[in-house]
Each structure stands twice: as C-alpha cells, then as structure tokens.
Design a protein around this motif. Sequence first.
Motif, PDB file in Angstrom:
ATOM      1  N   ARG A 123      62.261  18.361  24.890  1.00 12.97           N
ATOM      2  CA  ARG A 123      62.962  17.620  23.866  1.00 12.97           C
ATOM      3  C   ARG A 123      63.637  18.403  22.912  1.00 12.97           C
ATOM      4  O   ARG A 123      62.989  19.336  22.570  1.00 12.97           O
ATOM      5  CB  ARG A 123      61.757  16.838  23.009  1.00 12.97           C
ATOM      6  N   GLN A 148      65.351  15.274  27.068  1.00 12.17           N
ATOM      7  CA  GLN A 148      65.881  14.498  25.869  1.00 12.17           C
ATOM      8  C   GLN A 148      66.643  15.324  24.895  1.00 12.17           C
ATOM      9  O   GLN A 148      66.162  16.445  24.690  1.00 12.17           O
ATOM     10  CB  GLN A 148      64.635  13.834  24.918  1.00 12.17           C
ATOM     11  N   MET A 209      61.394  11.872  15.565  1.00 12.27           N
ATOM     12  CA  MET A 209      61.147  12.308  17.025  1.00 12.27           C
ATOM     13  C   MET A 209      61.346  14.125  16.896  1.00 12.27           C
ATOM     14  O   MET A 209      60.712  14.736  17.662  1.00 12.27           O
ATOM     15  CB  MET A 209      62.202  11.919  17.946  1.00 12.27           C
ATOM     16  N   LEU A 213      59.601  18.516  18.444  1.00 16.88           N
ATOM     17  CA  LEU A 213      60.851  19.277  19.560  1.00 16.88           C
ATOM     18  C   LEU A 213      59.973  20.399  20.124  1.00 16.88           C
ATOM     19  O   LEU A 213      59.288  21.244  19.835  1.00 16.88           O
ATOM     20  CB  LEU A 213      61.863  19.929  18.711  1.00 16.88           C
TER      21      LEU A 213
END
Length: 329
Positions: A123, A148, A209, A213
């Motif tokens: 991510r 992502q 979100m 990371l």
Amino acid sequence: MTANGEEGIAVPTGESRADRLRIRAAWMYFIEQMTQTEIADVLGIGRVSVVRMLAEARARNEVKISIESDLIDVVRLERALERTFGLQQALVAPLSAAEASPIPAISAKTGSFLSETMHGGMRVGVGWGRTLFSSLQFISGKPLSDFQVISLLGGVGAARRFNPAEFAWRFAQTFQGEGYLIPTPAVVDSVETKIALVERCGLKDIFEMTDALDAVLLSVGGIASATTFYRGGFLKEKDREALVERGAVGDLLFHFFDRDGVLVDHPVNQLVMSVEVDRLRKAPMRILTSGGEDKTDALLGAMTLIAPTVLITDERSARRMLEARGVTP
C-alpha cells in the motif's frame, strides 16, 4: 593495490539493484574499512550474504588496482549522504553537464528504483510534482497483486499536467493496482470546509488508509515556485511572500516548513487537503526524490520533517546538502 596502498572499486555499467548492493558492500569493506558484520547491519542483510557479495565483486574483477569510473564519485556521495542524514539508502544521479536540468536524471533514477522496489501486497502513498510525473516513463510496468496506491493530496479540480490525481492514477495503472484519490481542491477556503469534506463526504476512510502505508513516495517543492503553473497555482503571490516572511523554504504536499523542518505558522497549513506529516512518518519506507539549486533548503528541512529512509537526488544537490552540513565527501 595502488602505489599508495588503496584499492579501487569499478562500478558496473549495467546498474541493477544487485549490482548496486554488491558495489556498496565492496565500497564499505575496501574503502571505509568496515567489518562484514557492520556492513550486514547497514545493508539489512545477513553476514553470509556480505561474504558472498565481496567474493563475487573480486571474481567479477570489480575490485581493481585503480578507480576506473567517474561513477565512483557518485558512490562516495551516496555514502556521505547516508551517514550525514541517517538514510538507509541514498541514490545519486550523475549529470552530463553542469548546466543540465537535474529533473531527467533524478526521474530516471527514481523510475529504476521503483521498478525494482515495488511488489505485490504493498500500500503506497504518493505525492506529486514534475520529478515524480517524469519518472513514470522510466518505470518498468508489471502486474502486482493486491497493490494499492493512495494519492496524498487533493487537487483533481485543476486539469493540469502535474495534477496529484493524474500521477497517482497513472502510477497505479503501471502496476495494474487500485488507485484511491482525494477528490477535492488542494487548498480549501476554511477549516470548516475541510472538516466537512473529511467527515461528511466519505474522505475519512481514505485518510485512515494512510495509517497503514508500506511506503510513501514524495517530492518537495521550493518556496520560489509555490505560485507557478506547474505547482498548480493554488497560492497567490501574497501568500507566498507571507510564507517566506515566516521562514518557509518549501513544502511537502503543501505543508510549508522552514529550514529546520518545522511547519511554519500560516493559515494555509490548516487549509490544505493532504495527509498529515505525522501519518506519513509511520510508513516504514519513506522515499524522497527531488533536486535542484532552488530546493537545497527545502531538501535540508525535509530531512528532519519527513525523515526519509531513501533519498534520490542529483550529484550537485547532494554536494550542496553535504556542504551545508560541513561535510566534504
């Protein structure tokens, strides 16, 4: 051995990640006189791997009587940056001429690094700017599962080439991953508007979100270019002048900071629609790619503000940063 008792390291012209790691190990061992255990700790690998790489460097005839490539100066700069700023890795792009723009060289180095570093299950939060946008052409695209990409800054309302959303979307497409955007202006008119957009318009989930990371990919902007076309035109000149008066030297995702890496006291830092710096610092890999004479102070401030683990810059910028810290590589 040379006449003065020094060994030379020849840098291979085909620069893969394995080549770079091997040459760094050889440099640390033969030039810096580090032990194999110390090298393993710095590179984050096992001591057996260090032994193998040193043996391979000898077998490839990379440890020679003399330094055979100007690129050895680049390795010296990289090691000096790593020691001075506490980086896990520094990548310095050589320049073909003193007057050459550093952006193409930095972009190429960035694209190569990302091609080798990105992998499935990641991510990644991404910023924006000319250097990042230009790096797209140098990235070797490949499909990555569960990959992502999250844009860390608003700005989709401005249809410009260096729009944050454009880079994030294309970066996600390069690896056939999923992209998440912040569909707002980069700067809003009030704190109330910002709160409303985050809390009531579905942006809270995107911001949350970024608490998990795996990596962030960022660039810094110099204060002189804060109002220009390619920076988005989100600030007026009077705002830029007020920021300069408060000591601002540049910005990271429109968070304006001074040479010591401290956010300046100005309303724009409360109105920007971007992820907070504290969240970005949680990412285990923090990649900062930037360079240019007008960004020296911004780069120095960013070393404290974001504490990058990886710095990608050009040789002239690297020397200016080191000179500012009183270091001669």
